[in-house]
Design a protein around this motif. Structure first.
Motif, PDB file in Angstrom:
ATOM      1  N   GLY A 134       0.858  -1.167   0.046  1.00  0.00           N
ATOM      2  CA  GLY A 134      -0.004   0.158   0.113  1.00  0.00           C
ATOM      3  C   GLY A 134       0.948   1.349   0.028  1.00  0.00           C
ATOM      4  O   GLY A 134       2.137   1.302   0.311  1.00  0.00           O
ATOM      5  N   VAL A 135       0.133   2.317  -0.406  1.00  0.00           N
ATOM      6  CA  VAL A 135       0.927   3.602  -0.548  1.00  0.00           C
ATOM      7  C   VAL A 135       1.411   4.286   0.581  1.00  0.00           C
ATOM      8  O   VAL A 135       2.631   4.559   0.459  1.00  0.00           O
TER       9      VAL A 135
ATOM     10  N   VAL B 279      -9.054   7.766  -4.340  1.00  0.00           N
ATOM     11  CA  VAL B 279      -8.904   7.096  -5.453  1.00  0.00           C
ATOM     12  C   VAL B 279      -9.163   8.127  -6.542  1.00  0.00           C
ATOM     13  O   VAL B 279     -10.524   8.137  -6.752  1.00  0.00           O
ATOM     14  N   LEU B 280      -8.336   8.905  -6.933  1.00  0.00           N
ATOM     15  CA  LEU B 280      -8.668   9.749  -7.913  1.00  0.00           C
ATOM     16  C   LEU B 280      -7.895   9.470  -9.249  1.00  0.00           C
ATOM     17  O   LEU B 280      -8.433  10.208 -10.316  1.00  0.00           O
ATOM     18  N   ILE B 281      -7.123   8.660  -9.521  1.00  0.00           N
ATOM     19  CA  ILE B 281      -6.098   8.633 -10.447  1.00  0.00           C
ATOM     20  C   ILE B 281      -6.523   7.152 -11.415  1.00  0.00           C
ATOM     21  O   ILE B 281      -6.695   7.067 -12.509  1.00  0.00           O
TER      22      ILE B 281
ATOM     23  N   ASP C  32      -6.045  -0.179  -2.176  1.00  0.00           N
ATOM     24  CA  ASP C  32      -5.166   0.977  -1.957  1.00  0.00           C
ATOM     25  C   ASP C  32      -5.771   2.277  -2.460  1.00  0.00           C
ATOM     26  O   ASP C  32      -6.781   2.675  -3.035  1.00  0.00           O
ATOM     27  N   LEU C  33      -4.958   3.534  -2.103  1.00  0.00           N
ATOM     28  CA  LEU C  33      -5.188   4.759  -2.490  1.00  0.00           C
ATOM     29  C   LEU C  33      -4.267   5.265  -3.210  1.00  0.00           C
ATOM     30  O   LEU C  33      -2.975   4.784  -3.392  1.00  0.00           O
ATOM     31  N   ASP C  34      -4.713   6.427  -4.180  1.00  0.00           N
ATOM     32  CA  ASP C  34      -3.581   6.978  -5.130  1.00  0.00           C
ATOM     33  C   ASP C  34      -3.373   8.388  -4.776  1.00  0.00           C
ATOM     34  O   ASP C  34      -2.480   9.178  -5.450  1.00  0.00           O
TER      35      ASP C  34
ATOM     36  N   SER D  84       0.790  12.117  -4.238  1.00  0.00           N
ATOM     37  CA  SER D  84      -0.233  11.625  -5.456  1.00  0.00           C
ATOM     38  C   SER D  84       0.770  10.783  -6.320  1.00  0.00           C
ATOM     39  O   SER D  84       1.904  10.646  -6.215  1.00  0.00           O
ATOM     40  N   ARG D  85      -0.042   9.704  -6.675  1.00  0.00           N
ATOM     41  CA  ARG D  85       0.581   8.671  -7.618  1.00  0.00           C
ATOM     42  C   ARG D  85       0.808   9.064  -8.999  1.00  0.00           C
ATOM     43  O   ARG D  85       1.596   8.431  -9.830  1.00  0.00           O
ATOM     44  N   LYS D  86       0.368  10.309  -9.410  1.00  0.00           N
ATOM     45  CA  LYS D  86       0.448  10.790 -10.639  1.00  0.00           C
ATOM     46  C   LYS D  86       0.625  12.157 -10.902  1.00  0.00           C
ATOM     47  O   LYS D  86      -0.303  12.950 -10.522  1.00  0.00           O
ATOM     48  N   ALA D  87       1.672  12.880 -11.190  1.00  0.00           N
ATOM     49  CA  ALA D  87       1.863  14.438 -11.450  1.00  0.00           C
ATOM     50  C   ALA D  87       2.551  14.335 -12.866  1.00  0.00           C
ATOM     51  O   ALA D  87       3.599  13.988 -13.223  1.00  0.00           O
ATOM     52  N   VAL D  88       1.526  14.777 -13.898  1.00  0.00           N
ATOM     53  CA  VAL D  88       1.903  14.671 -15.309  1.00  0.00           C
ATOM     54  C   VAL D  88       3.081  15.502 -15.711  1.00  0.00           C
ATOM     55  O   VAL D  88       3.810  15.165 -16.624  1.00  0.00           O
TER      56      VAL D  88
END
Lengths: 340, 340, 340, 340
Positions: free
Chosen positions: D172-173, D202-204, D213-215, D234-238
């Motif tokens: 997990g994160v 969970v937004l991603i 899990d969470l993101d 955050s699991r995603k930053a462009v």
């Protein structure tokens, strides 16, 4: 050839009253100040002298009764706002009122009802919406430039703590200081907050704690759209006024920096430095104060809704109540819990 | 209770005339515009309407003859400046005149002599001295914050080239555009230039070259104190108005950055970016235009010397002549060479 | 499975010799140091101990004669470079030589002729070409990202002046310090300089002036493509090593900032500051020293031309001679004037 | 003359094993790699070939039993860490182990007990402590440069989410990603966390949610000293890897910016931009990986305690457990609640 002007009466000649008077007098050709009043008559007189205001009214009643006045600017203490709104609305005056409308939702609701019944315009003094930085952030969210928002941070720190006496009378940090940030959170995200968790502390001045207030706070906001965010408040930042926001979205992030009196950087023998950021709200937000009054004036003259409505004045107070409740009860609190 | 006001007559209702009118009307309580004139009467009328100016005068003669006017603001084309200064000085008017005073040193000297004889005040419109960035640099040099200066750079680029017609009538890039930078060089260093070398080119618009002018220039300045510096001029910077300076001294350096409409930075999938800098002089130098007129108004009202004197108007023209001579003769030229 | 390695002999165990030895020893798997020599045998021994170099050679002759050595790294004083190049070339060794090749074009031409005859590879130590900042600028010009270049600035300042003795032996600031900037000018613009004008001064250490050298210089370059640029050199910047460039093109500009030991910014009660930039070339250009040797090593192993050829070593010396001639004769000098 | 070297055996030839092998092989003269092993023998062989490692061991048992090995580098999957630590400690090997030690506090305690009994050195791979930015922040706090800390923010975002499979196996994160931030929080503040509140989402990637899990997470930390802070994950930053911290203290604030591949800024016709920040941990933290191993190697060689001890490995796992419990139970959780 003559332009239609909106004729103002100013109630309250204190710090913010002066700021608005200067804007009306020197920045807005379409505005005209007819009268000013203050419980401190000398303050009202000084303002009148400085900006060539023809009348110093004996009371707010006199202002509100004056048929030559189209709109009132309510800059008096918070405790008087709701009643003045009701009174002015009944008299058919348009209203620009400083934040907060009141400390209780009941009082606010009564004021908003009066405004609705009278059909007058009301704008709340959330000037930061008109700041170039925050307007740019709003634009980035509204246009989808950074995609769907997921995380938000607002940093909002004062240069110096208020006196404990002020802390007591102001209704506490959440309704006095954070209220601007609550408004920013809603405005920037274009969404409503559902739940609030507050971690707070008294780390700067124990007297503020004795007065029942906090001077340091982290507030977690959960928005309806699922995004989460924080507000960081401190009553004392030695380097000055600190006002920044950051939003992460699915397509990028936008973040703002503080504003500085100049863009000069000096490299000396021990450090690379620049002057401190613009100090406190009158320097930092000068332009936004001017723009918000222009916005109000034009909305009234053109009979359009104002950009910051009565509901926009109500919700941040509800958020402040929830933030306090969360702090007191040491748990996340839903906004619905603070409704009657 | 009534404040003494300085009563202005404006000669020239073009771009810069409008900027100054707005400042006098809305920013300076101690100023009052009595009349405006322009060879284009409609332009004068429009200005009068916009800023509630009571009189549209038929000519500059009428303005200068008006006993109710204390000071004239000369915003007409350069070719008229020197004669208007002489005429206004003889009439006992204080004078604020846009740069340059004239294209020839003889004409300038005649104007300055008239001002001296009349004992009136004269200020030249070098507004950049009143800009916060450049004022901060000046302060760093004047206070010794960066020690003894040795190297200086001025970057000064326009967003778009003028029309070839303008290039021809303006007297050329050095006297039209670089003249501000020549003033900055003297002002920032607090010293005079002895010698100038110019490397120039036509790289942007061949028509500017055909008109006998340049659009790209690097000018090397040698100061009396031994320091050396450059001015970088371009008539076209696609990203907007570029106005920066840097000075290296024995104890450090100071450098300025451009000014931006906001402090927001966006990080996207391909780059980290921000909006373009403030575009062109009316946005970039708004505050300085206001401050320079305040400075002039107060100097006259308080009977103090102005901050930018007639000599300050003369020397940059001499520098422009030397810069052109250097370019034409492809060698360094001493300022003494362009004196009669 | 075993990788082919390039076997190096190092001539000169001084400051730059150490830098290169560390790169070869710890960063380049494809390189192997076989031997080192120095007129100061103790320095050579210390280097050998530190980097486990098997042999301390008695002389450069011994290195050049060693059949186990594929390539020599010439890090000895400038006066020896040309002869060592000739000798190494005749021995069939590939050569990496520090700048400058020599102080005179005749000597350089003789060295380049020997290299050509022998058919060996030669790379000159213009490490800045391999720096991430300058490589990015080169890319912006080469790909047309900023359009057609018109104006260029190179700022290149040392943290501390050399001793007057060094100033004398180094051949002067142009051939010692500016030579890197001359190389940068050619590299970044992708074009050759036709004419140079130098404004110089002795503002830091009068002893440098007595030694016949300068410590402060502004050099104007005119490129064949019509663009113009400046190099700003100072022997003393109290805030440390200052290495920046800027190029304006028809479609935009690119500018680099200094590199810092960290990205932390501290806001205190009097200023917002950060630590000083990376100090001097060994910290600032660490990576580029590593990359240039990797480039050389791979070029030799793969039998490709090196990225910085003998001609690239020659032209900056010609530029230095023209810069000095311009300073001495107080006029712009064409590069063709310094050719035999 | 010969320097004492620390002889390493590497267990695990995956991504981080390669990073460490390169450091030991090319950056640390005082280290020597004797052997490597991996359950994927081909990966171990490839690593051995690349860095000239003499032995590819058949198993971790073989490495641990090897009398020529002084220290083991545990880079295998988390599930194996605790047992390998126990085994290596019993064999008298010093241990460098990647984070986390284990997912449960019991297992961690068993491992730490074995280390204590054996009297060997243990360092956990919290490399960010050795990063120049974060070390500078720690220094500012430790020296009192910013006074007494009150508010802290850690931003820590990955460029891309892991696969749902990885999310599941990673624990997990909180224990996989946030664990670094938990360590940073303790390290930077020099204080322990008492209570944690987690707001997550969970937004991603919905698949991450399905994996339990969470993101996206905001974690509020309350420190013993009264300060409060947040971690933003955050699991995603462009725009890439985003790693920043900020601490407000009674005497100022310190904040760090991201690190970039170059310091070039390009001004084009529509925006001022720069290249994206360094992408992901191997680019961003290259130097810190090298420094942490140097620190470990020297600590062992000089028989000093390591800079990141076993307890430093245990507490962040406890924090991760508390963060998860807070998320699950939707309330603030004290660290004492996750102790057995």
């Amino acid at each position: 050839m003559s332009v239609k002007k909106l004729r103002f009466g100013i109630i309250g000649a204190g710090r913010i009253g002066k700021v608005h008077a200067e804007t009306l007098a020197y920045r807005l050709p379409e505005a005209q100040i007819m009268a000013v009043t203050d419980v401190n008559r000398e303050a009202a007189q000084a303002l009148a002298d400085k900006f060539s205001i023809p009348t110093v009214a004996a009371s707010s009643d006199e202002i509100i009764a004056d048929p030559q006045i189209d709109a009132v600017l309510i800059c008096s203490p918070t405790g008087t706002h709701a009643d003045l709104i009701i009174q002015a609305a009944k008299a058919g005056k348009h209203i620009f009122c400083e934040k907060p409308i009141a400390f209780s939702l009941d009082k606010i609701d009564a004021a908003l009802a009066a405004v609705k019944t009278a059909g007058v315009q009301l704008q709340i003094g959330f000037n930061r919406r008109f700041d170039a930085n925050f307007a740019r952030v709003r634009k980035a969210v509204a246009t989808g430039e950074i995609g769907k928002p997921s995380l938000m941070h607002i940093i909002s720190r004062d240069p110096n703590p208020p006196s404990p006496a002020y802390a007591r009378s102001s209704g506490g940090v959440f309704v006095d200081m954070t209220i601007h940030d609550f408004d920013m959170a809603r405005f920037l995200m274009g969404d409503e907050v559902e739940e609030i968790y507050t971690a707070g502390a008294v780390l700067i001045d124990p007297e503020i704690g004795k007065a029942g207030d906090l001077d340091t706070a982290l507030i977690v906001l959960r928005f309806r759209n699922g995004a989460i965010g924080t507000i960081d408040n401190s009553r004392k930042a030695v380097y000055g006024y600190d006002q920044r926001v950051e939003i992460l979205g699915s397509e990028g992030k936008i973040e703002t920096a503080n504003c500085y009196p100049n863009q000069a950087v000096i490299s000396g023998g021990t450090a690379v430095h620049r002057d401190l950021p613009l100090n406190f709200f009158m320097d930092r937000y000068t332009e936004s104060f001017s723009t918000e009054l222009k916005s109000f004036t034009q909305a009234v003259l053109e009979n359009r809704p104002t950009e910051v409505t009565g509901i926009d004045g109500r919700i941040p107070v509800a958020m402040a109540l929830a933030a306090r409740k969360s702090y007191d009860e040491h748990r996340p609190v839903r906004l619905s819990e603070v409704e009657a």
